[in-house]
Design a protein around this motif. Structure first.
Motif, PDB file in Angstrom:
ATOM      1  N   PHE A 415      39.492  31.827  75.074  1.00 46.01           N
ATOM      2  CA  PHE A 415      38.767  30.975  74.121  1.00 46.01           C
ATOM      3  C   PHE A 415      39.445  29.612  73.975  1.00 46.01           C
ATOM      4  O   PHE A 415      38.775  28.580  73.873  1.00 46.01           O
ATOM      5  N   ARG A 416      40.768  29.596  73.973  1.00 38.89           N
ATOM      6  CA  ARG A 416      41.493  28.348  73.727  1.00 38.89           C
ATOM      7  C   ARG A 416      41.537  27.435  74.947  1.00 38.89           C
ATOM      8  O   ARG A 416      41.677  26.213  74.798  1.00 38.89           O
ATOM      9  N   ASN A 417      41.439  27.996  76.126  1.00 38.01           N
ATOM     10  CA  ASN A 417      41.728  27.220  77.337  1.00 38.01           C
ATOM     11  C   ASN A 417      40.566  27.135  78.316  1.00 38.01           C
ATOM     12  O   ASN A 417      40.773  26.836  79.488  1.00 38.01           O
ATOM     13  N   HIS A 418      39.359  27.399  77.849  1.00 36.90           N
ATOM     14  CA  HIS A 418      38.195  27.249  78.724  1.00 36.90           C
ATOM     15  C   HIS A 418      38.072  25.785  79.163  1.00 36.90           C
ATOM     16  O   HIS A 418      38.251  24.878  78.356  1.00 36.90           O
ATOM     17  N   PRO A 419      37.786  25.487  80.430  1.00 35.17           N
ATOM     18  CA  PRO A 419      37.438  26.388  81.537  1.00 35.17           C
ATOM     19  C   PRO A 419      38.618  26.729  82.467  1.00 35.17           C
ATOM     20  O   PRO A 419      38.405  27.017  83.636  1.00 35.17           O
ATOM     21  N   TYR A 420      39.833  26.671  81.933  1.00 34.28           N
ATOM     22  CA  TYR A 420      41.018  26.912  82.763  1.00 34.28           C
ATOM     23  C   TYR A 420      41.615  28.292  82.477  1.00 34.28           C
ATOM     24  O   TYR A 420      42.835  28.472  82.491  1.00 34.28           O
ATOM     25  N   ASP A 442      47.526  25.092  88.120  1.00 31.33           N
ATOM     26  CA  ASP A 442      46.129  24.911  88.539  1.00 31.33           C
ATOM     27  C   ASP A 442      46.060  24.714  90.049  1.00 31.33           C
ATOM     28  O   ASP A 442      45.685  23.656  90.545  1.00 31.33           O
ATOM     29  N   TYR A 443      46.409  25.775  90.795  1.00 26.02           N
ATOM     30  CA  TYR A 443      46.448  25.646  92.251  1.00 26.02           C
ATOM     31  C   TYR A 443      45.070  25.491  92.870  1.00 26.02           C
ATOM     32  O   TYR A 443      44.955  25.168  94.048  1.00 26.02           O
ATOM     33  N   TYR A 444      44.017  25.713  92.087  1.00 25.55           N
ATOM     34  CA  TYR A 444      42.653  25.538  92.604  1.00 25.55           C
ATOM     35  C   TYR A 444      42.075  24.174  92.232  1.00 25.55           C
ATOM     36  O   TYR A 444      40.908  23.903  92.494  1.00 25.55           O
ATOM     37  N   TYR A 445      42.864  23.329  91.550  1.00 21.32           N
ATOM     38  CA  TYR A 445      42.510  21.933  91.258  1.00 21.32           C
ATOM     39  C   TYR A 445      41.290  21.796  90.342  1.00 21.32           C
ATOM     40  O   TYR A 445      40.576  20.801  90.394  1.00 21.32           O
ATOM     41  N   HIS A 446      41.048  22.763  89.448  1.00 19.08           N
ATOM     42  CA  HIS A 446      39.903  22.664  88.533  1.00 19.08           C
ATOM     43  C   HIS A 446      39.968  21.418  87.663  1.00 19.08           C
ATOM     44  O   HIS A 446      38.943  20.836  87.304  1.00 19.08           O
ATOM     45  N   SER A 447      41.176  21.018  87.273  1.00 18.46           N
ATOM     46  CA  SER A 447      41.350  20.019  86.224  1.00 18.46           C
ATOM     47  C   SER A 447      41.065  18.596  86.662  1.00 18.46           C
ATOM     48  O   SER A 447      41.039  17.686  85.826  1.00 18.46           O
ATOM     49  N   VAL A 448      40.846  18.365  87.945  1.00 18.32           N
ATOM     50  CA  VAL A 448      40.539  17.007  88.407  1.00 18.32           C
ATOM     51  C   VAL A 448      39.235  16.518  87.774  1.00 18.32           C
ATOM     52  O   VAL A 448      39.080  15.334  87.467  1.00 18.32           O
ATOM     53  N   ARG A 449      38.295  17.435  87.560  1.00 21.41           N
ATOM     54  CA  ARG A 449      37.045  17.040  86.907  1.00 21.41           C
ATOM     55  C   ARG A 449      37.311  16.519  85.496  1.00 21.41           C
ATOM     56  O   ARG A 449      36.819  15.445  85.118  1.00 21.41           O
ATOM     57  N   GLY A 450      38.076  17.285  84.717  1.00 22.49           N
ATOM     58  CA  GLY A 450      38.350  16.871  83.347  1.00 22.49           C
ATOM     59  C   GLY A 450      39.036  15.523  83.285  1.00 22.49           C
ATOM     60  O   GLY A 450      38.711  14.686  82.426  1.00 22.49           O
ATOM     61  N   ILE A 535      45.753  17.071  80.525  1.00 25.11           N
ATOM     62  CA  ILE A 535      44.923  18.253  80.340  1.00 25.11           C
ATOM     63  C   ILE A 535      45.882  19.425  80.256  1.00 25.11           C
ATOM     64  O   ILE A 535      46.664  19.664  81.183  1.00 25.11           O
ATOM     65  N   ASP A 536      45.829  20.122  79.137  1.00 24.98           N
ATOM     66  CA  ASP A 536      46.833  21.133  78.841  1.00 24.98           C
ATOM     67  C   ASP A 536      46.244  22.538  78.809  1.00 24.98           C
ATOM     68  O   ASP A 536      45.072  22.740  78.481  1.00 24.98           O
ATOM     69  N   VAL A 537      47.095  23.498  79.143  1.00 28.82           N
ATOM     70  CA  VAL A 537      46.806  24.910  78.945  1.00 28.82           C
ATOM     71  C   VAL A 537      47.982  25.499  78.182  1.00 28.82           C
ATOM     72  O   VAL A 537      49.122  25.446  78.664  1.00 28.82           O
TER      73      VAL A 537
END
Length: 734
Positions: A415-420, A442-450, A535-537
């Motif tokens: 809940f706190r870290n969507h979408p990571y 984030d080895y799949y590089y999701h956070s580049v979008r954010g 962008i934090d997790v």
């Protein structure tokens, strides 16, 4: 259907299962809308989907899919179907289609885990299975945009369910069961050739079915064990079941190749070739593991099991360990329990046993995780049933809520870290916050979008003369290009490596922390001074957004390249005044000092880097050469020895000592370090040439010495299981 409803309508657990499955059916695709693209998506997977689509549209005339990277060895049905959908319906946001479809595949995994557990233990256990699967953060995060491992896992778990139903119905399985089993095998194979393991699963399940089925019949017969067993064996039913299973495998195999052009051209030969190509996949990726850099082919044997056990919910581990003691082998369940455990343990065992080249956490083993969750749910339900049978109602209620209580931490993380969600470490690992600089995030590089969308929403384009566009740099340039596709009048993308950011022109930059030096990530210099957003997790930065306020470092390098050293150094000093941690400037200045023989200046300018990152490759190299030039050989050797301990696969710790010993004529020490280089797969031209010189010093002519060295290197690669590299060096000898 009416009978099914009448039997279950008064069961609250059935209603709970139906409600949760329905909610997740809608929720998971909706959650995927927030996900970023994976690192491979726009560069490899999307183009190959269209390549295969064009292959069929042109009746094989456009064969780009056969030569695009090494992707001919993969089935890519997911990419092809989503490409067809996006092209047919003129979809602009093609990633959204892919991510929604990916999430649907994830939902299928959740559903079929629940169905397997329902068949084995009932609806209460099935509800536990749904929630254990959904609130597994690593799985949930991958469900949004991993079009290889998640669809493959869906095919595998579906096949497991229909195998279970097939052998429950044997020797007269229903046509619907056989069709769905063949489809499940075909679907998994259309994603990855590793789906051939399902044929092995089916065979093993069949052997167990024969044993258990025959033993049940034997109990009614007299005589010795062997005689009774042979008398009890249902020969007609057994051969019929084997025939059905063989037909299912054949149909599933060929159906799985229908939209896999390379395999379809020669179904047996090319499928086998694909299997060998994937088994011997030669690509090596640098990983952060246990606080240091390490190449993926050098990861320790326990990499996968450790990563799994430290990144899945504690609830799953507890239930999985518990199940063998609370009903796994009770009458009527033992055969299926054995297969559930085999299907989650064997793939991981095989990775360890074969020393497979894996990376990116345990995503290659995701298909082994759903059976583990099934066993965990069965374990918790078995505990509840144990207390229920003994009439211990209070303990029964405690055991019922136990898995849900244990799921609170991973659920809160989601809940706190969507979408990571997938960036998750459990309590055994001390939580996610403590892992920065010790394990990949984030080895799949999701956070580049954010990061990119934050720039578009919060930053003004940089005013430039002549209508120049604002440059957004990133290692994932293709993804940035996708995210700014509606803003191309003001922005343009640029490929930019983090370590090279000081030497390039850019205005804003988005960097995922993957592949950054682990010592740097743990240092006071991270995040850098010009960071304007993170962008934090769980409080840990997984991506940073930078703004270029000063370009003196880049302009200084331009002057240096033009030969204007004084102007360059003036600009470099200005850059250091603006940001003393600017390592790019310090390295450029150190290089010039080294060339001019100003060795003390080299060591002085590099000190701030080495204080924070004592194993920085370039800084250690320059410092070691400066020590050598000063005559302080022992200090240089000490630096190199420490580099070898920290990073055995980096050539920095070997090259300088090798040069020194060759110059000193100490061939024994030189050969010793060459042997260390071979042991760690550090092979380069300098090492080969020096090794040849050593062999010639022993009396061999150049040709014989060269052949001896190349043969030794080839043999070394063979001993390390690196067949492709060994064959390359063998070819030089022919």
């Amino acid at each position: 259907m009416k009978q099914f409803f009448s039997e279950n309508k008064s069961n609250p657990w059935w209603w709970a299962f139906l409600a949760i499955a329905t909610i997740l059916f809608f929720a998971m695709p909706m959650m995927s809308r927030d996900a970023g693209n994976s690192g491979d998506e726009m560069k490899f997977q999307v183009p190959q989907g269209y390549n295969v689509l064009n292959y069929y549209k042109t009746d094989g005339q456009d064969s780009t899919c056969m030569t695009f990277e090494n992707l001919k060895y993969y089935g890519c049905s997911f990419d092809v179907v989503t490409a067809w959908w996006n092209e047919t319906f003129h979809v602009d946001d093609i990633a959204r289609t892919r991510h929604a479809a990916n999430a649907f595949m994830g939902w299928l995994v959740v559903l079929f885990v629940g169905l397997i557990v329902w068949r084995m233990a009932g609806w209460r256990a099935a509800v536990m299975a749904l929630l254990l699967m959904f609130f597994s953060p690593r799985f949930l995060g991958h469900s949004f945009n991993n079009p290889k491992d998640i669809p493959f896992a869906a095919g595998v778990i579906m096949a497991m369910y229909y195998m279970m139903m097939f052998f429950r119905q044997a020797p007269k399985p229903r046509w619907s069961t056989m069709i769905m089993l063949a489809f499940s095998i075909a679907f998994a194979l259309s994603i990855r050739v590793g789906a051939l393991i399902l044929i092995g699963y089916l065979g093993l399940w069949g052997i167990l079915w024969i044993i258990f089925h025959t033993n049940e019949n034997r109990k009614t017969l007299k005589g010795g064990k062997r005689e009774a067993f042979m008398s009890a064996l249902d020969w007609n039913g057994t051969f019929k079941t084997i025939g059905f299973a063989a037909a299912i495998c054949i149909v599933g195999f060929f159906a799985g190749l229908l939209i896999w052009p390379y395999a379809w051209q020669s179904p047996i030969k090319n499928t086998v070739d694909s299997y060998h190509a994937m088994s011997q996949f030669a690509i090596n990726i640098r990983q952060i593991y246990e606080g240091r850099y390490i190449m993926s082919n050098e990861l320790p044997w326990y990499y996968t099991p450790k990563f799994i056990l430290t990144t899945i919910p504690i609830a799953v581990i507890v239930g999985w360990l518990m199940y063998p003691f609370v009903g796994a082998f009770k009458k009527g369940r033992a055969m299926e329990s054995i297969m559930v455990y085999f299907c989650c343990i064997f793939p991981v065992f095989w990775i360890v046993y074969t020393n497979a080249n894996v990376y990116g956490g345990w995503r290659h083993s995701l298909f082994a995780y759903p059976p583990m969750v099934a066993a965990a749910a069965l374990g918790f339900d078995g505990l509840v049933q144990l207390f229920q049978d003994k009439g211990k109602r209070v303990l029964q209620y405690i055991a019922t809520v136990l898995p849900f209580l244990l799921l609170i931490p991973p659920a809160l993380h989601c809940f706190r870290n969507h979408p990571y969600e997938y960036i998750y470490f459990n309590e055994l690992a001390g939580g996610t916050k403590k892992q920065l600089g010790y394990y990949e995030m984030d080895y799949y590089y999701h956070s580049v979008r954010g990061g990119t969308e934050w720039i578009l929403e919060n930053c003004e384009p940089v005013a430039k003369p002549d209508g120049e566009k604002t440059i957004i740099g990133s290692f994932l340039a293709n993804d940035v290009k996708y995210y700014i596709r509606h803003d191309t009048t003001q922005y343009r993308h640029k490929f930019l490596r983090y370590d090279d950011r000081y030497n390039q022109d850019w205005d804003y930059a988005v960097f995922n922390i993957t592949a950054m030096d682990p010592e740097y990530l743990r240092s006071d210099n991270f995040p850098p001074k010009n960071t304007i957003h993170t962008i934090d997790v769980d409080g840990v930065p997984i991506a940073i957004v930078l703004r270029r306020d000063d370009k003196s470092d880049y302009l200084g390098l331009e002057q240096l390249r033009s030969g204007n050293v004084d102007s360059a150094f003036a600009l470099f000093r200005k850059a250091l005044q603006h940001d003393p941690s600017n390592e790019g400037v310090r390295l450029n200045m150190a290089n010039v000092y080294l060339q001019r023989g100003a060795n003390d200046s080299v060591l002085s300018i590099l000190k701030p880097i080495l204080d924070q990152q004592p194993h920085h490759n370039q800084a250690v190299t320059y410092a070691a050469y400066a020590y050598v030039n000063k005559g302080a050989v022992n200090e240089a050797m000490s630096l190199c020895e420490e580099m070898r301990r920290y990073s055995p696969t980096s050539d920095v710790g070997y090259s300088i000592p090798l040069n020194i010993w060759m110059q000193q004529g100490d061939l024994m020490s030189a050969e010793t370090i060459i042997r260390q280089m071979l042991d760690n797969d550090v092979v380069n031209d300098q090492m080969i040439q020096n090794y040849i010189k050593i062999m010639m010093a022993r009396g061999l002519d150049q040709n014989t010495a060269t052949r001896s060295v190349l043969g030794t290197i080839a043999k070394n690669y063979e001993d390390h299981g690196r067949k492709a590299e060994a064959e390359q060096f063998r070819s030089y000898l022919r």
